[in-house]
Design an enzyme around this catalytic site. Structure first.
Site, short mmCIF file in Angstrom:
data_model
loop_
_atom_site.label_atom_id
_atom_site.label_comp_id
_atom_site.label_asym_id
_atom_site.label_seq_id
_atom_site.Cartn_x
_atom_site.Cartn_y
_atom_site.Cartn_z
N LYS A 123 1.03 -1.39 -0.25
CA LYS A 123 0.39 -0.36 0.23
C LYS A 123 0.35 0.98 -0.04
O LYS A 123 1.08 2.28 -1.14
CB LYS A 123 -0.83 -0.14 1.04
CG LYS A 123 -1.72 -1.34 1.29
CD LYS A 123 -2.38 -1.08 2.25
CE LYS A 123 -2.18 -1.61 3.54
NZ LYS A 123 -1.62 -3.29 3.87
N GLY A 156 3.17 -0.48 9.07
CA GLY A 156 4.45 -0.32 7.69
C GLY A 156 4.42 -0.80 6.85
O GLY A 156 4.39 -1.16 6.14
N HIS A 157 4.89 0.92 6.71
CA HIS A 157 4.21 1.42 4.73
C HIS A 157 5.80 1.22 4.92
O HIS A 157 6.42 2.55 4.73
CB HIS A 157 3.53 1.80 4.89
CG HIS A 157 2.36 1.97 5.42
ND1 HIS A 157 0.87 2.42 5.38
CD2 HIS A 157 1.70 0.41 5.39
CE1 HIS A 157 -0.22 2.09 5.49
NE2 HIS A 157 -0.16 0.49 6.22
N GLN A 216 -2.91 -2.09 7.34
CA GLN A 216 -3.40 -3.34 7.82
C GLN A 216 -4.05 -3.71 5.87
O GLN A 216 -3.91 -3.16 4.86
CB GLN A 216 -4.64 -3.59 9.02
CG GLN A 216 -3.89 -3.77 10.00
CD GLN A 216 -3.25 -2.60 10.71
OE1 GLN A 216 -4.17 -1.83 11.01
NE2 GLN A 216 -2.79 -1.83 10.88
P1 GDP Z 1 2.26 -2.53 2.58
O1 GDP Z 1 2.61 -2.58 4.99
O2 GDP Z 1 1.62 -2.57 2.72
O3 GDP Z 1 3.27 -0.80 2.92
O4 GDP Z 1 3.38 -2.77 2.84
P2 GDP Z 1 4.85 -2.96 3.02
O5 GDP Z 1 5.84 -2.40 2.56
O6 GDP Z 1 5.14 -3.47 4.72
O7 GDP Z 1 5.53 -4.19 2.41
C1 GDP Z 1 6.13 -4.66 1.07
C2 GDP Z 1 6.93 -4.70 0.75
O8 GDP Z 1 7.17 -4.82 -0.30
C3 GDP Z 1 8.01 -3.62 1.16
O9 GDP Z 1 9.56 -3.91 1.57
C4 GDP Z 1 8.20 -2.75 -0.39
O10 GDP Z 1 9.09 -1.68 -0.85
C5 GDP Z 1 8.10 -3.79 -1.72
N1 GDP Z 1 7.30 -3.25 -2.50
C6 GDP Z 1 6.50 -3.03 -2.70
N2 GDP Z 1 6.02 -3.64 -4.04
C7 GDP Z 1 6.80 -3.99 -4.55
C8 GDP Z 1 6.58 -4.77 -6.09
O11 GDP Z 1 6.35 -4.67 -6.72
N3 GDP Z 1 8.15 -5.41 -6.08
C9 GDP Z 1 9.15 -5.72 -5.38
N4 GDP Z 1 9.48 -6.72 -5.46
N5 GDP Z 1 8.77 -5.16 -4.05
C10 GDP Z 1 7.54 -4.37 -3.95
P1 IMO Z 2 0.40 -2.84 6.92
O1 IMO Z 2 -0.49 -1.37 7.19
C1 IMO Z 2 0.70 -7.04 8.66
C2 IMO Z 2 -1.38 -8.02 12.34
C3 IMO Z 2 -0.39 -8.83 13.51
C4 IMO Z 2 -1.33 -9.75 14.12
C5 IMO Z 2 -2.79 -8.73 13.70
C6 IMO Z 2 -3.19 -8.58 14.96
O2 IMO Z 2 1.55 -2.30 7.62
O3 IMO Z 2 -0.34 -4.02 6.79
P2 IMO Z 2 -2.23 -5.53 16.70
O4 IMO Z 2 -0.73 -5.22 16.75
O5 IMO Z 2 -3.34 -5.35 15.28
O6 IMO Z 2 -3.29 -6.20 17.37
O7 IMO Z 2 -1.83 -6.79 15.53
O8 IMO Z 2 -2.61 -8.36 12.60
N1 IMO Z 2 -1.29 -6.46 11.92
C7 IMO Z 2 -0.24 -7.09 10.63
N2 IMO Z 2 -0.18 -7.39 9.74
N3 IMO Z 2 0.60 -5.76 7.68
C8 IMO Z 2 0.05 -5.16 8.65
O9 IMO Z 2 -0.32 -3.16 8.42
C9 IMO Z 2 -0.14 -5.27 10.32
N4 IMO Z 2 -0.98 -4.41 11.92
C10 IMO Z 2 -1.07 -5.57 11.76
O10 IMO Z 2 0.47 -9.59 12.72
O11 IMO Z 2 -1.60 -11.08 13.33
MG MG Z 3 3.48 -2.89 6.45
#
Ligand code: GDP
Ligand code: IMO
Ligand code: MG
Length: 424
Positions: free
Chosen positions: A16, A40-41, A224
């Site tokens: 996201k 964690g974005h 999430q």
């Molecule tokens: P979010 O929580 O939905 O914002 O996603 P996260 O940041 O937690 O996890 C997504 C991970 O995938 C991050 O490390 C991004 O840098 C990485 N990422 C996002 N889009 C792509 C993609 O198209 N390809 C690859 N290989 N990595 C990606």
């Molecule tokens: P983003 O925004 C993935 C998961 C936790 C656990 C459950 C409940 O980066 O996509 P909490 O601390 O919210 O009470 O935990 O939800 N969880 C996530 N998993 N991405 C997240 O956020 C999450 N935020 C919470 O691992 O299973």
């Molecule tokens: Mg994340």
């Protein structure tokens, strides 16, 4: 009016952050509406990695207004760490961030209760992020919570905090055999925070309504994923807020009709952090391979993410709940080199086939996925910049996802950086 909401269609971490960063250009204001520092974005700009937990991912564009809405639960310690980190990397936070006076505050007792309650749950633990999210939302709903704006009404704040610390100490000591927290320490810590946070605080509901009514475009940032939504996810293995688009109007304070378009983000496979059912999980070498290739380690806790095949049943359900208008597939590049790729089209439970996502997790836990198989592709996709450049098998896979989920796909991400995006 042309506002949009971005939601994850799986169990979070769909990418996201990256997509919000890409789409921010088209919007004036980016608002987070739920969750807290459990998110964690990740956004990568010019090779530099930023991980946002509380601050909207649009903050990396220095001319965009970013808002933390009333539906978010705010841990001030985490917030200031994040602001300091971003500002020391040259990101303008002070000029662009605003925080709702109605957002609830996370206190040390929330984090402690989160931790000890998980410890006592043993095998049935949720695997939370330990950020105090659940206990803070419990207080909100029980009407014991303390909100940002209340930091400035000293008598009210002190009385509410004292009541909470006394009550939580009873729980911590008697139920969890933990040490009590010291009221005075928390009071002075939060009164310091109150002064630091003051310049950011306002009635963001009024602000967002005014902005939207004057023609500014608003992007609602979900955290999430839909399957972690407290009402529609795999309850009780969910988070404690409405992560679907349903949470956006309430989490910002705008009429539901102000959300004109919903973008659903989904990985080309599935991941999950923490406990709970995951029918397409690959508990094998291939799962491990995708975990390594996709860098599937939590952006908040560093925990390895469980990996599995794409689940079209779950996505179709999530798309229905959110009213997805356009879908975006991320991490297509991670599947490069696979001989064959599976997509789950149903769940088999005690001889019966289910094509709908169930309300109760027992069925999911006990069922076996039914798969449709697609041919993989061997060419790398990370440098592909247009649909024509994609391998035929990748296009067939994307068409298969579209057919099985009923979703129109309009962007494909093939790498973590801003430029690795294909209009589809
Ligand atoms: P979010 O929580 O939905 O914002 O996603 P996260 O940041 O937690 O996890 C997504 C991970 O995938 C991050 O490390 C991004 O840098 C990485 N990422 C996002 N889009 C792509 C993609 O198209 N390809 C690859 N290989 N990595 C990606
Ligand atoms: P983003 O925004 C993935 C998961 C936790 C656990 C459950 C409940 O980066 O996509 P909490 O601390 O919210 O009470 O935990 O939800 N969880 C996530 N998993 N991405 C997240 O956020 C999450 N935020 C919470 O691992 O299973
Ligand atoms: Mg994340």
């Amino acid at each position: 009016m042309s506002n949009a909401c971005i939601v994850g269609l799986q169990w979070g971490d769909e990418g996201k952050g990256k997509i919000i960063d890409v789409l921010t250009e088209d919007f004036d204001t980016i608002v987070r509406y739920q969750g807290g520092a459990n998110a964690g974005h990740t956004v990568i700009v010019d090779g530099k990695k930023f991980v946002m937990h509380l601050i909207p991912s649009g903050i990396l564009h220095d001319n965009k207004r970013c808002i933390i809405g009333n539906g978010v639960v705010i841990d001030p310690e985490q917030l200031f760490n994040e602001i300091d980190e971003l500002e020391s990397a040259g990101v303008k936070v002070r000029d662009n961030l605003l925080i709702s006076d109605r957002a609830h505050l996370v206190f040390p007792y929330h984090k402690l209760i989160d931790k000890v309650s998980e410890e006592t749950k043993g095998k049935s633990k949720i695997g939370t992020t330990g950020r105090g999210i659940g206990p803070c939302y419990v207080d909100k709903m029980a009407r014991n919570g303390i909100r940002v704006g209340e930091l400035y009404y000293l008598d009210y704040f002190k009385e509410a905090l004292k009541r909470n610390v006394d009550e939580k100490n009873e729980i911590l000591v008697k139920l969890y055999n933990s040490k009590p927290l010291v009221y005075q320490d928390i009071e002075s810590q939060y009164l310091d925070f109150a002064e630091k946070i003051r310049p950011y605080v306002c009635d963001t509901a009024e602000l967002v309504n005014d902005l939207a009514n004057s023609g500014k475009r608003i992007l609602f940032e979900g955290a999430q994923g839909s399957l972690l939504d407290v009402d529609f996810g795999t309850y009780p293995f969910t988070t404690s807020s409405n992560a679907t688009a349903c949470g956006a109007p309430a989490g910002v304070g705008v009429p539901p009709r102000y959300i004109n378009t919903v973008f659903g983000i989904m990985k080309s496979y599935t991941t999950r952090v923490g406990s709970g059912p995951f029918p397409t999980e690959m508990d094998d070498v291939l799962g491990k391979e995708i975990q390594e290739k996709g860098g599937e380690y939590g952006a908040t806790t560093g925990r390895p993410r469980r990996c599995g095949w794409f689940d079209a049943v779950a996505i179709k359900y999530a798309a229905m709940i959110n009213g997805v208008d356009a879908a975006i597939i991320t991490k297509l590049d991670v599947l490069d080199g696979q001989r064959s790729i599976k997509v789950c089209t149903g769940y088999k439970h005690k001889g019966k086939i289910y094509s709908k996502f169930p309300a109760c997790i027992s069925l999911l836990e006990e069922s076996e996925p039914i798969y449709e198989e697609f041919a993989g592709w061997q060419e790398p996709t990370e440098n592909v910049s247009s649909k024509d450049g994609l391998p035929k098998a990748a296009i067939d896979y994307i068409s298969g996802i579209s057919r099985l989920t009923g979703l129109k796909i309009n962007l494909i991400s093939v790498g973590p950086s801003r430029k690795q995006i294909i209009k589809y």
